[in-house]
Design an enzyme around this catalytic site. Structure first.
Site, short mmCIF file in Angstrom:
data_model
loop_
_atom_site.label_atom_id
_atom_site.label_comp_id
_atom_site.label_asym_id
_atom_site.label_seq_id
_atom_site.Cartn_x
_atom_site.Cartn_y
_atom_site.Cartn_z
N ILE A 29 59.99 -79.05 -25.55
CA ILE A 29 58.70 -79.43 -25.82
C ILE A 29 57.70 -78.39 -25.41
CG2 ILE A 29 59.32 -81.86 -25.71
CD1 ILE A 29 58.07 -81.81 -23.03
N GLY A 30 58.11 -77.26 -24.81
CA GLY A 30 57.15 -76.11 -24.39
C GLY A 30 57.95 -75.04 -24.13
N GLY A 85 57.35 -70.66 -22.75
CA GLY A 85 56.34 -69.51 -22.33
C GLY A 85 57.20 -68.50 -22.06
N SER A 86 56.60 -67.29 -21.50
CA SER A 86 57.23 -65.86 -21.40
C SER A 86 58.40 -66.03 -20.60
CB SER A 86 56.18 -64.94 -21.08
OG SER A 86 55.54 -65.19 -19.95
N ALA A 98 59.69 -69.45 -19.07
CA ALA A 98 60.46 -70.79 -18.65
C ALA A 98 60.20 -71.49 -20.09
CB ALA A 98 59.73 -71.33 -17.83
N LYS A 99 61.15 -72.51 -20.09
CA LYS A 99 60.86 -73.42 -21.30
C LYS A 99 60.83 -74.77 -20.76
CE LYS A 99 63.98 -71.40 -24.81
NZ LYS A 99 65.37 -71.66 -25.88
N VAL A 100 60.34 -75.86 -21.32
CA VAL A 100 60.03 -77.20 -20.85
C VAL A 100 60.98 -78.16 -21.74
CG1 VAL A 100 58.58 -78.98 -20.27
CG2 VAL A 100 57.79 -76.52 -19.97
N ASP A 149 44.94 -69.69 -14.65
CA ASP A 149 45.00 -69.79 -16.07
C ASP A 149 44.63 -71.09 -16.70
OD1 ASP A 149 45.55 -68.89 -18.64
OD2 ASP A 149 47.78 -69.46 -18.63
#
Length: 456
Positions: free
Chosen positions: A33-34, A36-37, A39-41, A150
């Site tokens: 569902i998400g 990033g550089s 990590a994944k969620v 951030d």
């Protein structure tokens, strides 16, 4: 980062790939569902309680390779101790041989960003109500030595009751921290929301930098646009450093004065959170947060996650669910009204990830996606039933990139997931509007959906 071991494995036999689930400890991992550089969620289900959670998957080798273990342990330990109604709760930390798993509260009301996209801007009272909750969260975390660095609308989530939840607090551990002068020295964060002193890269106070970002967020909530914006990065930096704020006419005089006190380019004279809490504009209808007395929190799992001992590693098991169960899940989930899905999303409801169903073969689906991407200026890379789409022109936040994957959910029925993995969210909205119009002929509609479409 490398593909998470929780990711669905390869292509299935026959018509196409079948969605697989993975067990990590007592948690059953679902879709991403998400991303990033670093990590994944993924959405997850606690098999003991049935609760829905979110799990952030980190590359363990990346952490060890960059000698970040002690920093991350310290930051994660602090975050686990933080229990605030406006901060996404970290429940547990686990590790396998190659991954670190952070088990988080699942927030199901979407992003505050989507509310702005759909509404244009919020009324002053509604914006103030969200700002109250944001300041409560930031103040609480600052009091425990944790800075966000951030803050932006995309990191502000809403629960099912409309309460604000700040995500990604504490992830400053993934960058160098305070030096001998006591100031932070890493210019992280989204450029439009970053304080002038952060851009100057001469060291900055984390609290003052977060306050600036809060001010930008408040402006965006009330105005519907950014106070400082330019497609040229150097011009944008100059605008931020000058900090000449021009508030729209619909801002009240109190709001204008308040925002200008926050968006002071000098961090030494910028309003502090203590002063924010005493400001007349802020104090209207303000309600201090209520805390429940939490139970003692153990940090044993944090130490175990970074311990190289085999006995502390969690087992990962891949399992394949029945197709009908997957189909039923999709059909019953809110927002997955199959045939109507594209129509709804084309009306502005598409977020940073979306999906649709098709009765075409996986090969036909992927061919059609590739065909649609060419005129839109996107390069395509394919691997099995996954595709990476990358724009050939840089946008406000770099190149727009989109990940797609095709799953078999029933015989002759496939689901296609798309999610933004890089670039600007608004640019993703624009891309998706053009992209979806090219794929209308492969989107599946049930008989009832087709009849409803004819009536419209």
């Amino acid at each position: 980062m490398a593909e998470a071991e929780a990711e669905a494995a390869g292509a299935g036999a026959g018509a196409g790939p079948a969605r697989r689930t993975t067990r990590v400890g007592r948690y059953e991992l679902g879709k991403t569902i998400g991303e990033g550089s670093f990590a994944k969620v993924k959405v997850a289900r606690d098999t003991r309680t049935g609760d829905t959670l979110a799990i952030k998957v980190l590359d363990r080798n990346h952490v060890l390779r960059h000698k970040m273990v002690e920093q991350i342990k310290r930051e994660i330990s602090t975050m686990k101790l933080i229990k605030h109604p406006n901060v996404v709760q970290l429940h547990e930390v686990m590790a396998s041989k190659s991954k670190i798993y952070m088990v988080l509260e699942y927030v199901d009301g979407g992003e505050l960003f989507d509310k702005i996209v759909n509404s244009g801007r919020l009324g002053e009272d509604e914006a103030r109500r969200y700002f109250h909750q944001l300041i409560n969260a930031v103040d609480y975390c600052h009091s425990r030595g944790v800075y966000h660095r951030d803050l932006k609308p995309e990191n502000l989530l809403l629960d099912s009751h409309g309460a604000l939840k700040v995500s990604d607090f504490g992830l400053s551990a993934f960058a160098p921290q305070t030096k001998e002068d006591g100031l932070l020295h890493t210019a992280c964060g989204t450029p439009n929301y970053v304080a002038p002193e952060v851009l100057a890269d001469k060291g900055y106070d984390g609290m003052a930098a977060d306050v600036w970002s809060c001010g930008i967020i408040l402006f965006v909530l009330m105005a519907g646009y950014l106070p400082f914006d330019d497609p040229n990065l150097m011009t944008l930096y100059k605008l931020i450093c000058k900090a000449k704020v021009s508030c729209p006419h619909w801002f009240s005089s109190g709001a204008k004065k308040f925002i200008k006190r926050i968006l002071d380019p000098n961090p030494c004279t910028r309003i502090t959170i203590a002063q924010i809490l005493e400001d007349d504009w802020f104090k209207k209808d303000y309600k201090p947060p209520l805390f429940e007395q939490g139970e003692d929190v153990s940090l044993d799992d944090v130490d175990a996650a970074f311990d190289c001992s085999e006995e502390n590693l969690v087992a990962e098991k891949r399992e394949k669910p029945e197709s009908m169960n997957a189909f039923a899940l999709i059909s019953r989930s809110q927002g997955f009204n199959l045939g109507n899905l594209f129509e709804k999303e084309m009306m502005g409801m598409v977020k940073r990830e979306t999906s649709f169903t098709s009765q075409c073969t996986p090969q036909e689906i992927m061919s059609k996606i590739e065909e649609a991407c060419g005129p839109l200026g996107f390069n395509v890379r394919k691997q099995n039933y996954k595709m990476k789409l990358k724009g050939d022109k840089t946008g406000r936040k770099g190149y727009l990139s989109v990940a797609t994957e095709v799953f078999e959910v029933a015989p002759s029925l496939h689901m296609v997931e798309l999610r933004k993995t890089g670039g600007d969210t608004l640019e993703f909205h624009n891309f998706y509007n053009n992209f979806s119009s090219e794929l209308k002929d492969i989107v599946w509609k049930s008989e009832s959906d087709a009849k409803a479409a004819k009536k419209r």
